[in-house]
Design a protein around this motif. Structure first.
Motif, PDB file in Angstrom:
ATOM      1  N   ILE A  22       0.783  -1.134   0.073  1.00  0.00           N
ATOM      2  CA  ILE A  22      -0.099  -0.106  -0.101  1.00  0.00           C
ATOM      3  C   ILE A  22       0.813   1.145   0.140  1.00  0.00           C
ATOM      4  O   ILE A  22       0.663   2.355  -0.767  1.00  0.00           O
ATOM      5  CB  ILE A  22      -1.036  -0.077   1.252  1.00  0.00           C
ATOM      6  N   LYS A  23       1.926   1.119   0.775  1.00  0.00           N
ATOM      7  CA  LYS A  23       2.657   2.429   0.917  1.00  0.00           C
ATOM      8  C   LYS A  23       3.647   2.619  -0.317  1.00  0.00           C
ATOM      9  O   LYS A  23       3.454   3.971  -0.991  1.00  0.00           O
ATOM     10  CB  LYS A  23       3.814   2.322   2.025  1.00  0.00           C
ATOM     11  N   LYS A  25       2.150   1.594  -3.509  1.00  0.00           N
ATOM     12  CA  LYS A  25       1.349   1.892  -4.407  1.00  0.00           C
ATOM     13  C   LYS A  25       0.757   3.421  -4.248  1.00  0.00           C
ATOM     14  O   LYS A  25       0.484   4.052  -5.263  1.00  0.00           O
ATOM     15  CB  LYS A  25       0.285   0.844  -4.294  1.00  0.00           C
ATOM     16  N   THR A  26       1.020   3.926  -3.128  1.00  0.00           N
ATOM     17  CA  THR A  26       0.255   5.405  -2.943  1.00  0.00           C
ATOM     18  C   THR A  26       1.170   6.326  -2.559  1.00  0.00           C
ATOM     19  O   THR A  26       0.807   7.414  -2.489  1.00  0.00           O
ATOM     20  CB  THR A  26      -0.728   5.198  -1.773  1.00  0.00           C
ATOM     21  N   ASN A  29       0.996   9.522  -4.582  1.00  0.00           N
ATOM     22  CA  ASN A  29      -0.337  10.434  -3.986  1.00  0.00           C
ATOM     23  C   ASN A  29       0.054  11.350  -2.975  1.00  0.00           C
ATOM     24  O   ASN A  29      -0.726  12.138  -2.910  1.00  0.00           O
ATOM     25  CB  ASN A  29      -1.398   9.105  -3.536  1.00  0.00           C
ATOM     26  N   ASN A  30       1.106  11.024  -2.360  1.00  0.00           N
ATOM     27  CA  ASN A  30       1.186  11.978  -1.131  1.00  0.00           C
ATOM     28  C   ASN A  30       1.819  13.275  -1.539  1.00  0.00           C
ATOM     29  O   ASN A  30       2.591  13.563  -2.420  1.00  0.00           O
ATOM     30  CB  ASN A  30       2.194  11.473  -0.172  1.00  0.00           C
ATOM     31  N   VAL A  88      -8.441   0.368  -1.135  1.00  0.00           N
ATOM     32  CA  VAL A  88      -7.167   1.040  -1.562  1.00  0.00           C
ATOM     33  C   VAL A  88      -7.322   1.102  -2.852  1.00  0.00           C
ATOM     34  O   VAL A  88      -6.853   2.401  -3.552  1.00  0.00           O
ATOM     35  CB  VAL A  88      -5.903   0.656  -0.712  1.00  0.00           C
ATOM     36  N   ASN A  89      -7.431   0.164  -3.557  1.00  0.00           N
ATOM     37  CA  ASN A  89      -7.599   0.091  -5.090  1.00  0.00           C
ATOM     38  C   ASN A  89      -8.612   0.704  -5.680  1.00  0.00           C
ATOM     39  O   ASN A  89      -8.522   1.497  -6.590  1.00  0.00           O
ATOM     40  CB  ASN A  89      -7.544  -1.302  -5.818  1.00  0.00           C
ATOM     41  N   LYS A  93      -5.659   7.074  -6.875  1.00  0.00           N
ATOM     42  CA  LYS A  93      -5.048   8.260  -6.561  1.00  0.00           C
ATOM     43  C   LYS A  93      -5.541   8.999  -5.382  1.00  0.00           C
ATOM     44  O   LYS A  93      -4.787   9.937  -5.026  1.00  0.00           O
ATOM     45  CB  LYS A  93      -4.926   9.061  -7.986  1.00  0.00           C
ATOM     46  N   PHE A  95      -6.229   7.902  -2.333  1.00  0.00           N
ATOM     47  CA  PHE A  95      -5.927   6.948  -1.267  1.00  0.00           C
ATOM     48  C   PHE A  95      -4.315   7.648  -0.729  1.00  0.00           C
ATOM     49  O   PHE A  95      -3.531   7.689  -1.652  1.00  0.00           O
ATOM     50  CB  PHE A  95      -5.974   5.454  -1.450  1.00  0.00           C
ATOM     51  N   THR A  96      -4.489   7.955   0.534  1.00  0.00           N
ATOM     52  CA  THR A  96      -2.842   8.515   0.893  1.00  0.00           C
ATOM     53  C   THR A  96      -3.013   7.714   2.409  1.00  0.00           C
ATOM     54  O   THR A  96      -3.938   7.703   2.983  1.00  0.00           O
ATOM     55  CB  THR A  96      -2.779   9.612   1.184  1.00  0.00           C
ATOM     56  N   GLN A 105      -8.114  16.028  -5.802  1.00  0.00           N
ATOM     57  CA  GLN A 105      -8.906  15.045  -5.199  1.00  0.00           C
ATOM     58  C   GLN A 105     -10.479  15.086  -5.214  1.00  0.00           C
ATOM     59  O   GLN A 105     -11.076  16.155  -5.298  1.00  0.00           O
ATOM     60  CB  GLN A 105      -8.524  15.115  -3.591  1.00  0.00           C
TER      61      GLN A 105
END
Length: 187
Positions: A22-23, A25-26, A29-30, A88-89, A93, A95-96, A105
């Motif tokens: 998850i980290k 993948k995202t 996005n941060n 999460v999927n 974009k 999800f963070t 967003q």
């Protein structure tokens, strides 16, 4: 090695792999405008405490629950992992891991977000509570439940404030439509 130990170690491994995925993948996005206020670390702390409680030597058992709860715990944990990964999927974009909002967003109101406002948290809580059932120790289950409720309550206040500030009336309307934060008819 007994089934409880095998599943507990397997759970911890799956948890680490899932959160690392998850980290990664995202990560893109941060943004640098986090409104997290340390709530992420409160969640991490509550989960780590729950995982530590699985050690039988740390918490005495007042009574051992029926053995079939191991299997229910395994099913709950796996269902929780699947739900968390799915949500999460689903957010993609949006999800963070940190609480933050961006100009691009969008407020997602469909899919699992039409049932509860925070289904990724639902997945996390269900998976950790499932693991606590595997311990067969009622004290472990109760303390994990308390830790998770407190940790996620703090996180929800921070996150809902950020979403309300960003989306305004649209978020209020969404909250009126989807009344429950984590579990339908409960919370």
């Amino acid at each position: 090695m007994d089934l409880q130990s095998i599943f507990t170690y397997g759970f911890i491994l799956i948890f680490i792999i899932t959160e690392t995925w998850i980290k990664r993948k995202t990560k893109s996005n941060n943004e640098n405008n986090s409104e997290d206020k340390g709530s992420r670390y409160i969640i991490i702390g509550s989960i780590v405490c729950c995982l530590l409680l699985m050690n039988e030597q740390l918490l005495p058992s007042i009574a051992q629950l029926p053995h079939f709860l191991i299997y229910i715990g395994i099913l709950l944990s796996l269902a929780g992992f699947v739900l968390r990964i799915y949500t999460v999927n689903y957010l993609g974009k949006n999800f963070t891991l940190a609480v933050q909002t961006t100009d691009s967003q969008q407020l997602v109101e469909a899919g699992p977000y039409s049932i509860v406002r925070n289904p990724a948290y639902t997945g996390s809580i269900v998976s950790i509570l499932g693991l606590s059932f595997v311990s067969l120790n009622p004290l472990t289950i109760i303390i994990c439940l308390i830790l998770l409720v407190v940790g996620y309550s703090i996180r929800l206040k921070v996150e809902e404030k950020a979403l309300h500030n960003h989306f305004g009336k649209a978020y209020e309307t969404y909250c009126q439509k989807v009344r429950y934060r984590i579990f339908p008819y409960i919370w």
